[in-house]
Write a protein that holds these residues in place. Structure first.
Motif, mmCIF file in Angstrom:
data_model
loop_
_atom_site.group_PDB
_atom_site.id
_atom_site.type_symbol
_atom_site.label_atom_id
_atom_site.label_comp_id
_atom_site.label_asym_id
_atom_site.label_seq_id
_atom_site.Cartn_x
_atom_site.Cartn_y
_atom_site.Cartn_z
ATOM 1 N N MET A 49 0.839 -1.187 0.000
ATOM 2 C CA MET A 49 0.000 0.000 0.000
ATOM 3 C C MET A 49 0.880 1.244 0.000
ATOM 4 N N ASN A 50 0.387 2.272 -0.664
ATOM 5 C CA ASN A 50 1.084 3.548 -0.680
ATOM 6 C C ASN A 50 0.220 4.587 0.001
ATOM 7 N N ASP A 51 0.852 5.459 0.765
ATOM 8 C CA ASP A 51 0.156 6.595 1.366
ATOM 9 C C ASP A 51 0.244 7.756 0.385
ATOM 10 N N LEU A 52 -0.883 8.134 -0.201
ATOM 11 C CA LEU A 52 -0.906 9.195 -1.197
ATOM 12 C C LEU A 52 -1.153 10.573 -0.581
ATOM 13 N N GLY A 53 -1.213 10.643 0.739
ATOM 14 C CA GLY A 53 -1.442 11.922 1.400
ATOM 15 C C GLY A 53 -2.921 12.209 1.558
ATOM 16 N N GLY A 54 -3.220 13.451 1.879
ATOM 17 C CA GLY A 54 -4.608 13.864 2.076
ATOM 18 C C GLY A 54 -5.390 13.859 0.773
ATOM 19 N N LEU A 55 -6.674 13.606 0.877
ATOM 20 C CA LEU A 55 -7.545 13.569 -0.286
ATOM 21 C C LEU A 55 -7.674 14.959 -0.890
#
Length: 186
Positions: A1-7
């Motif tokens: 999984m990658n953390d793409l930051g805030g939506l």
């Protein structure tokens, strides 16, 4: 999984966070819709629909391009996810099976209204209460074709708009009080 930051964007909806809360809008979607219909340079309208519009099916109506009409109304329906001014869209969506030039003119008026406020959206503010409030209105025999009433409602939770709808009632009301009661019961 990658953390793409805030939506930031989700299905064409821009999500902007601040200390005041979360703001949802479809500004880019509106501008793309106006560019696709070549209405970026048109004169803007101050309301999405004229008062007492009397749109209906007529025997001598001039037909318009059905595919284009259905595509535009479908895109306006998707736009109603972040804009609570849905009454005009519900009116024009009633004529999807047989649109006329008058109906297309109303769709173009909605697009001119969108030009006047492309960045309008919904703000979810931080509040210290969770009260639920609801507002409803109905017009008696508002549809001139079948005399059915149209109801609309808004629901607020904690002062934030969370639910809205405008819909034709299924039964013909005999009075304005009955139209209001049926709308409230629904």
């Amino acid at each position: 999984m990658n953390d793409l930051g805030g939506l930031k964007y989700f299905l064409g909806i821009k999500v902007a966070r601040s200390k005041q809360g979360i703001f949802l809008s479809q500004r880019k979607y509106v501008l793309n819709l106006l560019a696709e219909t070549e209405m970026l340079d048109c004169k803007s309208a101050d309301s999405p629909i004229v008062q007492n519009h009397h749109l209906a099916m007529h025997l001598n109506q001039v037909p318009t391009n059905k595919d284009r009409y259905q595509r535009l109304v479908g895109r306006l329906i998707y736009l109603s996810h972040t804009r609570p001014d849905t009454y005009a869209v519900s009116v024009v969506s009633q004529f999807m099976h047989s649109p006329s030039e008058a109906h297309m003119g109303m769709v173009e008026r909605i697009l001119r209204y969108l030009k006047s406020s492309p960045g309008r959206g919904i703000m979810f503010s931080k509040n210290d209460h969770c009260r639920i409030e609801g507002y409803i209105d109905a017009d008696w025999a508002g549809n001139i074709t079948d005399c059915q009433s149209i109801s609309g409602y808004f629901t607020f939770v904690g002062g934030n708009l969370v639910n809205w709808q405008s819909k034709k009632q299924k039964v013909v009301a005999l009075s304005s009080a009955e139209a209001e009661y049926r709308g409230m019961a629904k």
